[in-house]
Design a protein around this motif. Structure first.
Motif, PDB file in Angstrom:
ATOM      1  N   HIS A  18       2.609  -4.304  -3.205  1.00 23.48           N
ATOM      2  CA  HIS A  18       2.502  -5.717  -2.815  1.00 23.48           C
ATOM      3  C   HIS A  18       1.126  -6.304  -3.110  1.00 23.48           C
ATOM      4  CE1 HIS A  18       6.317  -5.486  -0.772  1.00 23.48           C
ATOM      5  NE2 HIS A  18       5.897  -4.424  -0.095  1.00 23.48           N
ATOM      6  N   CYS A  19       0.214  -5.483  -3.598  1.00 23.14           N
ATOM      7  CA  CYS A  19      -1.172  -5.947  -3.645  1.00 23.14           C
ATOM      8  C   CYS A  19      -1.495  -6.637  -4.961  1.00 23.14           C
ATOM      9  CB  CYS A  19      -2.119  -4.770  -3.409  1.00 23.14           C
ATOM     10  SG  CYS A  19      -1.959  -4.149  -1.723  1.00 23.14           S
ATOM     11  N   PRO A  20      -1.820  -7.936  -4.903  1.00 23.26           N
ATOM     12  CA  PRO A  20      -2.132  -8.651  -6.133  1.00 23.26           C
ATOM     13  C   PRO A  20      -3.471  -8.220  -6.710  1.00 23.26           C
ATOM     14  CG  PRO A  20      -2.426 -10.083  -4.244  1.00 23.26           C
ATOM     15  CD  PRO A  20      -1.921  -8.791  -3.721  1.00 23.26           C
ATOM     16  N   THR A  21      -3.619  -8.447  -7.999  1.00 25.64           N
ATOM     17  CA  THR A  21      -4.859  -8.059  -8.668  1.00 25.64           C
ATOM     18  C   THR A  21      -5.453  -9.306  -9.336  1.00 25.64           C
ATOM     19  OG1 THR A  21      -5.705  -6.679 -10.445  1.00 25.64           O
ATOM     20  CG2 THR A  21      -3.382  -7.236 -10.566  1.00 25.64           C
ATOM     21  N   ASN A  22      -6.656  -9.208  -9.845  1.00 25.09           N
ATOM     22  CA  ASN A  22      -7.202 -10.281 -10.680  1.00 25.09           C
ATOM     23  C   ASN A  22      -8.120  -9.632 -11.713  1.00 25.09           C
ATOM     24  OD1 ASN A  22      -9.765  -9.930  -9.505  1.00 25.09           O
ATOM     25  ND2 ASN A  22      -9.529 -11.642  -8.095  1.00 25.09           N
ATOM     26  N   PRO A  23      -8.556 -10.388 -12.733  1.00 18.35           N
ATOM     27  CA  PRO A  23      -9.267  -9.752 -13.847  1.00 18.35           C
ATOM     28  C   PRO A  23     -10.548  -9.019 -13.430  1.00 18.35           C
ATOM     29  CG  PRO A  23      -8.638 -12.009 -14.400  1.00 18.35           C
ATOM     30  CD  PRO A  23      -8.334 -11.832 -12.956  1.00 18.35           C
ATOM     31  N   ALA A  24     -11.134  -9.426 -12.302  1.00 16.46           N
ATOM     32  CA  ALA A  24     -12.392  -8.788 -11.886  1.00 16.46           C
ATOM     33  C   ALA A  24     -12.161  -7.476 -11.152  1.00 16.46           C
ATOM     34  CB  ALA A  24     -13.190  -9.750 -11.011  1.00 16.46           C
ATOM     35  N   LEU A  25     -10.892  -7.159 -10.872  1.00 14.97           N
ATOM     36  CA  LEU A  25     -10.591  -5.878 -10.207  1.00 14.97           C
ATOM     37  C   LEU A  25     -10.277  -4.851 -11.293  1.00 14.97           C
ATOM     38  CD1 LEU A  25     -10.053  -4.349  -7.521  1.00 14.97           C
ATOM     39  CD2 LEU A  25      -7.650  -4.990  -7.790  1.00 14.97           C
ATOM     40  N   PRO A  86     -13.834 -16.993  -3.060  1.00 16.86           N
ATOM     41  CA  PRO A  86     -13.414 -15.630  -2.698  1.00 16.86           C
ATOM     42  C   PRO A  86     -12.765 -14.924  -3.879  1.00 16.86           C
ATOM     43  CG  PRO A  86     -11.935 -17.266  -1.740  1.00 16.86           C
ATOM     44  CD  PRO A  86     -13.037 -18.036  -2.392  1.00 16.86           C
ATOM     45  N   ARG A  87     -13.022 -13.624  -4.011  1.00 19.62           N
ATOM     46  CA  ARG A  87     -12.491 -12.880  -5.159  1.00 19.62           C
ATOM     47  C   ARG A  87     -11.654 -11.662  -4.767  1.00 19.62           C
ATOM     48  NH1 ARG A  87     -13.279 -16.424  -8.577  1.00 19.62           N
ATOM     49  NH2 ARG A  87     -15.097 -16.531  -9.938  1.00 19.62           N
ATOM     50  N   HIS A  88     -12.123 -10.893  -3.772  1.00 17.40           N
ATOM     51  CA  HIS A  88     -11.458  -9.625  -3.463  1.00 17.40           C
ATOM     52  C   HIS A  88     -11.336  -9.445  -1.950  1.00 17.40           C
ATOM     53  CE1 HIS A  88     -12.124  -8.484  -7.635  1.00 17.40           C
ATOM     54  NE2 HIS A  88     -13.392  -8.851  -7.484  1.00 17.40           N
ATOM     55  N   ALA A  89     -10.234  -8.757  -1.544  1.00  9.80           N
ATOM     56  CA  ALA A  89     -10.030  -8.482  -0.121  1.00  9.80           C
ATOM     57  C   ALA A  89      -9.753  -7.003   0.096  1.00  9.80           C
ATOM     58  CB  ALA A  89      -8.859  -9.317   0.404  1.00  9.80           C
ATOM     59  N   LEU A  90     -10.209  -6.483   1.224  1.00  8.09           N
ATOM     60  CA  LEU A  90      -9.828  -5.152   1.713  1.00  8.09           C
ATOM     61  C   LEU A  90      -9.072  -5.354   3.024  1.00  8.09           C
ATOM     62  CD1 LEU A  90     -13.203  -3.196   1.303  1.00  8.09           C
ATOM     63  CD2 LEU A  90     -11.186  -2.996  -0.164  1.00  8.09           C
ATOM     64  N   VAL A  91      -8.035  -4.571   3.238  1.00  3.23           N
ATOM     65  CA  VAL A  91      -7.226  -4.705   4.451  1.00  3.23           C
ATOM     66  C   VAL A  91      -7.140  -3.355   5.154  1.00  3.23           C
ATOM     67  CG1 VAL A  91      -4.941  -5.257   5.369  1.00  3.23           C
ATOM     68  CG2 VAL A  91      -5.847  -6.562   3.441  1.00  3.23           C
ATOM     69  N   SER A  92      -7.644  -3.280   6.373  1.00  4.92           N
ATOM     70  CA  SER A  92      -7.548  -2.033   7.139  1.00  4.92           C
ATOM     71  C   SER A  92      -6.611  -2.226   8.317  1.00  4.92           C
ATOM     72  CB  SER A  92      -8.930  -1.608   7.623  1.00  4.92           C
ATOM     73  OG  SER A  92      -9.715  -1.269   6.502  1.00  4.92           O
ATOM     74  N   LEU A  93      -5.811  -1.215   8.555  1.00 10.01           N
ATOM     75  CA  LEU A  93      -4.725  -1.302   9.522  1.00 10.01           C
ATOM     76  C   LEU A  93      -4.738  -0.127  10.474  1.00 10.01           C
ATOM     77  CD1 LEU A  93      -1.564  -1.842   7.301  1.00 10.01           C
ATOM     78  CD2 LEU A  93      -2.530  -3.454   8.933  1.00 10.01           C
ATOM     79  N   ALA A  94      -4.489  -0.377  11.748  1.00 11.94           N
ATOM     80  CA  ALA A  94      -4.155   0.705  12.680  1.00 11.94           C
ATOM     81  C   ALA A  94      -2.834   0.326  13.332  1.00 11.94           C
ATOM     82  CB  ALA A  94      -5.251   0.878  13.720  1.00 11.94           C
ATOM     83  N   LEU A  95      -1.849   1.216  13.244  1.00 14.33           N
ATOM     84  CA  LEU A  95      -0.482   0.897  13.657  1.00 14.33           C
ATOM     85  C   LEU A  95       0.095   2.016  14.517  1.00 14.33           C
ATOM     86  CD1 LEU A  95       0.585   0.085  10.020  1.00 14.33           C
ATOM     87  CD2 LEU A  95       0.410  -1.639  11.804  1.00 14.33           C
TER      88      LEU A  95
END
Ligand code: ADP
Ligand code: MG
Length: 343
Positions: A18-25, A86-95
């Protein structure tokens, strides 16, 4: 299917789809760290927000999809308020282990839709089991444009502007609290009906991210409206060592808020002044640059409204009605400061 059955690594593989990308990644999920092309930017902007179940959201009216979209959007708003992109995101999860895998995937579809709308990559994250409740932390990296927007640059005589309309999200939250059914929409999609429109403004904030960079070199100070106009303008004034006077008749209210307010516990203006989570940009501009600002924002589709003026003192936010009389706006509504009314 419960998370406990598939485990961390199978979950990450599913989420990665599900994670989108962009040219800078250059390298996204799957290795020990994401790899980004080093941007040729004057400076980088870096922000993070932590969302805790029971503190920042309630599962009873928050769909996982909406939670993911909003968690991304509020971070993008912070980058925009600094004048960055904004360019990049990190997502951290505790479930908790009993969380349904489908729900976590829905959360990532929400993250994805918000990232895609603003051209942001989802470069990675971390995943842990939680003994109780959902925790979601998003961090966003952005690039600065030609300059930075700080809270601290406002000077007496500057014009106070705000994008969009205020109070919609807080009114939408009041409707959700009263038990109205939340609308189900894709992030960025529209909805018919005033009540649903307001609820959607709470669930899916759409920060005017593209405006942030365009304010650089023109605005003297900026902040995003997350705690309400009066509180956030107060932050800006304190940082700048100035005060501000707001004309209440100039505060932009949406047709939906005006239509629904008679059925809400507070007046429309109280939501606009004290309600939070609008994620609009509040900024100050020296008068000689106002014409340039209006030209620069033409064609962005984002409205900006002049709502007041920066003053040297007092170091607080003063509210005035259409006749210039000082008024006090209570959270429940507003009333005139009788002592200070002109005769
Ligand atoms: P580590 O053992 O170093 O913690 P992980 O197994 O947690 O590594 O992570 C492996 C890869 O999966 C990394 O690229 C990381 O960014 C990504 N990742 C882990 N959890 C998530 C998540 N919740 N969302 C997105 N990417 C994730
Ligand atoms: Mg890890």
């Amino acid at each position: 299917m419960r998370l406990g059955r598939i485990g961390e690594f199978a979950l990450i593989r599913r989420l990665a789809r599900h994670c989108p990308t962009n040219p800078a990644l250059l390298l996204g999920i799957g290795d020990d760290a994401a790899v980004l092309s080093a941007p040729r930017a004057p400076a980088l902007l870096w922000t993070t927000d932590l969302l805790v179940e029971g503190i920042h959201f309630r599962r009873s009216w928050t769909r996982f999809y909406d939670l993911g979209a909003k968690a991304i959007a509020v971070n993008l708003s912070d980058v925009a308020a600094m004048g960055g992109t904004p360019r990049h995101a990190l997502v951290s999860l505790a479930l908790p282990a009993q969380t349904a895998v489908e729900e976590v995937e829905a959360l990532y579809r929400g993250c994805r839709d918000a990232c895609l709308r603003y051209g942001v990559s989802l470069a990675g994250g971390d995943t842990s089991r939680s003994p109780k409740g959902v925790f979601l932390s998003v961090s966003v990296l952005g690039v600065a444009g030609k300059g930075l927007l700080r809270r601290s640059g406002a000077r007496a005589g500057d014009v106070v502007f705000v994008t969009g309309t205020l109070g919609d999200a807080a009114a939408g939250l009041a409707l959700l609290r009263a038990g109205r059914t939340p609308p189900r929409r894709r992030y960025g999609g529209g909805v018919r009906g005033h009540e649903k429109t307001l609820m959607l403004r709470h669930l899916h904030p759409l920060p005017p991210v593209g405006v942030g960079g365009r304010l650089c070199g023109l605005a003297s100070a900026a902040i995003d409206v997350s705690d309400g106009l009066v509180a956030d303008l107060g932050h800006l004034c304190r940082s700048s060592g100035v005060g501000a006077e707001i004309r209440l008749d100039a505060v932009p209210l949406s047709p939906s808020l005006l239509a629904v307010a008679p059925r809400l516990p507070r007046e429309a203006l109280a939501y606009a002044l004290h309600g939070g989570e609008d994620y609009q940009l509040l900024f100050t501009v020296p008068p000689q640059r106002v014409a340039r600002l209006r030209r620069r924002l033409r064609g962005t589709g984002v409205s900006v409204t002049a709502i007041g003026t920066v003053v040297a003192s007092p170091r607080c936010v003063v509210l005035r009605d259409a006749r210039g009389r000082r008024v006090r706006v209570l959270r429940e509504g507003y009333e005139h400061f009788r002592r200070e009314e002109s005769p």
